[in-house]
Write a protein that holds these residues in place. Structure first.
Motif, PDB file in Angstrom:
ATOM      1  N   VAL A  35       0.938  -1.337  -0.103  1.00 36.57           N
ATOM      2  CA  VAL A  35      -0.157  -0.124  -0.214  1.00 36.57           C
ATOM      3  C   VAL A  35       0.848   1.151  -0.063  1.00 36.57           C
ATOM      4  CG1 VAL A  35      -1.894   1.297   1.439  1.00 36.57           C
ATOM      5  CG2 VAL A  35      -2.135  -1.121   0.892  1.00 36.57           C
ATOM      6  N   GLN A  36       1.895   1.305   0.802  1.00 41.69           N
ATOM      7  CA  GLN A  36       2.763   2.280   0.834  1.00 41.69           C
ATOM      8  C   GLN A  36       3.415   2.754  -0.408  1.00 41.69           C
ATOM      9  OE1 GLN A  36       5.525   1.477   3.723  1.00 41.69           O
ATOM     10  NE2 GLN A  36       4.384   2.008   5.385  1.00 41.69           N
ATOM     11  N   GLU A  37       4.021   1.475  -1.133  1.00 37.73           N
ATOM     12  CA  GLU A  37       4.497   1.712  -2.669  1.00 37.73           C
ATOM     13  C   GLU A  37       3.463   2.182  -3.609  1.00 37.73           C
ATOM     14  OE1 GLU A  37       7.043   1.848  -5.400  1.00 37.73           O
ATOM     15  OE2 GLU A  37       7.560   1.305  -3.253  1.00 37.73           O
ATOM     16  N   MET A  38       2.179   1.780  -3.379  1.00 35.86           N
ATOM     17  CA  MET A  38       1.168   2.187  -4.171  1.00 35.86           C
ATOM     18  C   MET A  38       1.088   3.642  -4.094  1.00 35.86           C
ATOM     19  SD  MET A  38      -1.606  -0.929  -3.798  1.00 35.86           S
ATOM     20  CE  MET A  38      -3.147  -0.064  -4.469  1.00 35.86           C
ATOM     21  N   ASN A  39       1.094   4.123  -2.788  1.00 41.68           N
ATOM     22  CA  ASN A  39       0.921   5.404  -2.588  1.00 41.68           C
ATOM     23  C   ASN A  39       1.869   6.592  -3.058  1.00 41.68           C
ATOM     24  OD1 ASN A  39      -1.764   5.319  -1.311  1.00 41.68           O
ATOM     25  ND2 ASN A  39      -0.709   4.969   0.697  1.00 41.68           N
ATOM     26  N   LYS A  40       2.917   5.729  -3.069  1.00 40.17           N
ATOM     27  CA  LYS A  40       4.241   6.646  -3.615  1.00 40.17           C
ATOM     28  C   LYS A  40       4.265   6.507  -5.262  1.00 40.17           C
ATOM     29  CE  LYS A  40       7.566   4.360  -0.742  1.00 40.17           C
ATOM     30  NZ  LYS A  40       8.905   3.806  -0.666  1.00 40.17           N
ATOM     31  N   GLN A  41       3.983   5.337  -6.044  1.00 43.49           N
ATOM     32  CA  GLN A  41       3.788   5.551  -7.354  1.00 43.49           C
ATOM     33  C   GLN A  41       2.671   6.386  -7.975  1.00 43.49           C
ATOM     34  OE1 GLN A  41       6.055   4.082  -9.225  1.00 43.49           O
ATOM     35  NE2 GLN A  41       7.382   3.508  -7.421  1.00 43.49           N
ATOM     36  N   GLY A  42       1.557   6.041  -7.209  1.00 49.47           N
ATOM     37  CA  GLY A  42       0.262   6.927  -7.509  1.00 49.47           C
ATOM     38  C   GLY A  42      -0.173   6.825  -9.051  1.00 49.47           C
ATOM     39  N   SER A  43       0.476   6.163  -9.919  1.00 50.97           N
ATOM     40  CA  SER A  43      -0.129   5.902 -11.317  1.00 50.97           C
ATOM     41  C   SER A  43      -1.183   4.695 -11.084  1.00 50.97           C
ATOM     42  CB  SER A  43       1.076   5.580 -12.250  1.00 50.97           C
ATOM     43  OG  SER A  43       1.501   4.209 -12.127  1.00 50.97           O
ATOM     44  N   ILE A  44      -2.116   5.099 -12.141  1.00 52.43           N
ATOM     45  CA  ILE A  44      -3.224   4.158 -12.229  1.00 52.43           C
ATOM     46  C   ILE A  44      -2.701   2.576 -12.711  1.00 52.43           C
ATOM     47  CG2 ILE A  44      -5.368   3.235 -13.486  1.00 52.43           C
ATOM     48  CD1 ILE A  44      -5.742   5.695 -11.967  1.00 52.43           C
ATOM     49  N   SER A  45      -1.691   2.506 -13.501  1.00 46.88           N
ATOM     50  CA  SER A  45      -1.157   1.206 -13.885  1.00 46.88           C
ATOM     51  C   SER A  45      -0.723   0.496 -12.889  1.00 46.88           C
ATOM     52  CB  SER A  45      -0.178   1.170 -15.067  1.00 46.88           C
ATOM     53  OG  SER A  45       0.767   1.952 -14.902  1.00 46.88           O
ATOM     54  N   THR A  46       0.109   1.244 -11.979  1.00 46.35           N
ATOM     55  CA  THR A  46       0.569   0.702 -10.760  1.00 46.35           C
ATOM     56  C   THR A  46      -0.467   0.198  -9.755  1.00 46.35           C
ATOM     57  OG1 THR A  46       2.566   2.169 -11.142  1.00 46.35           O
ATOM     58  CG2 THR A  46       2.158   0.910  -8.765  1.00 46.35           C
ATOM     59  N   ILE A  47      -1.504   1.008  -9.504  1.00 47.15           N
ATOM     60  CA  ILE A  47      -2.653   0.753  -8.637  1.00 47.15           C
ATOM     61  C   ILE A  47      -3.221  -0.743  -9.154  1.00 47.15           C
ATOM     62  CG2 ILE A  47      -4.739   1.563  -7.988  1.00 47.15           C
ATOM     63  CD1 ILE A  47      -3.339   4.124  -7.724  1.00 47.15           C
ATOM     64  N   GLN A  48      -3.322  -0.606 -10.290  1.00 50.96           N
ATOM     65  CA  GLN A  48      -4.032  -1.798 -11.017  1.00 50.96           C
ATOM     66  C   GLN A  48      -3.294  -2.985 -10.873  1.00 50.96           C
ATOM     67  OE1 GLN A  48      -4.626  -0.458 -14.879  1.00 50.96           O
ATOM     68  NE2 GLN A  48      -6.792  -0.025 -14.552  1.00 50.96           N
TER      69      GLN A  48
END
Length: 75
Positions: A35-48
């Motif tokens: 979740v921390q990494e998802m918040n850092k990246q923030g891009s839709i593709s990363t979140i998906q």
């Protein structure tokens, strides 16, 4: 004989609970990091991409809850 059988059952349940707790701790840690990494990246593709992994971690936690319920039912 019944006492030994109960001891074996208690040991088995204790080991199972220890494994469940260990698995939950590891999974919770990995999920938090994800979740921390998802918040850092923030891009839709990363979140998906990470969302699919996160769902697997949540499934693992759910299965451990089910295992605890089954153990409680045995008692």
């Amino acid at each position: 004989m019944a006492k030994k059988k109960n001891q074996n059952l208690e040991e088995f349940i204790g080991e199972a609970l220890e494994n469940i707790r260990s698995d939950r701790a590891i999974t919770s840690h990995l999920l938090t990091e994800l979740v921390q990494e998802m918040n850092k990246q923030g891009s839709i593709s990363t979140i998906q991409q990470c969302g699919m992994i996160a769902s697997k971690y949540v499934e693992t936690l759910q299965r451990s809850n089910e295992q605890i319920v089954k153990l409680a039912g045995l008692l």
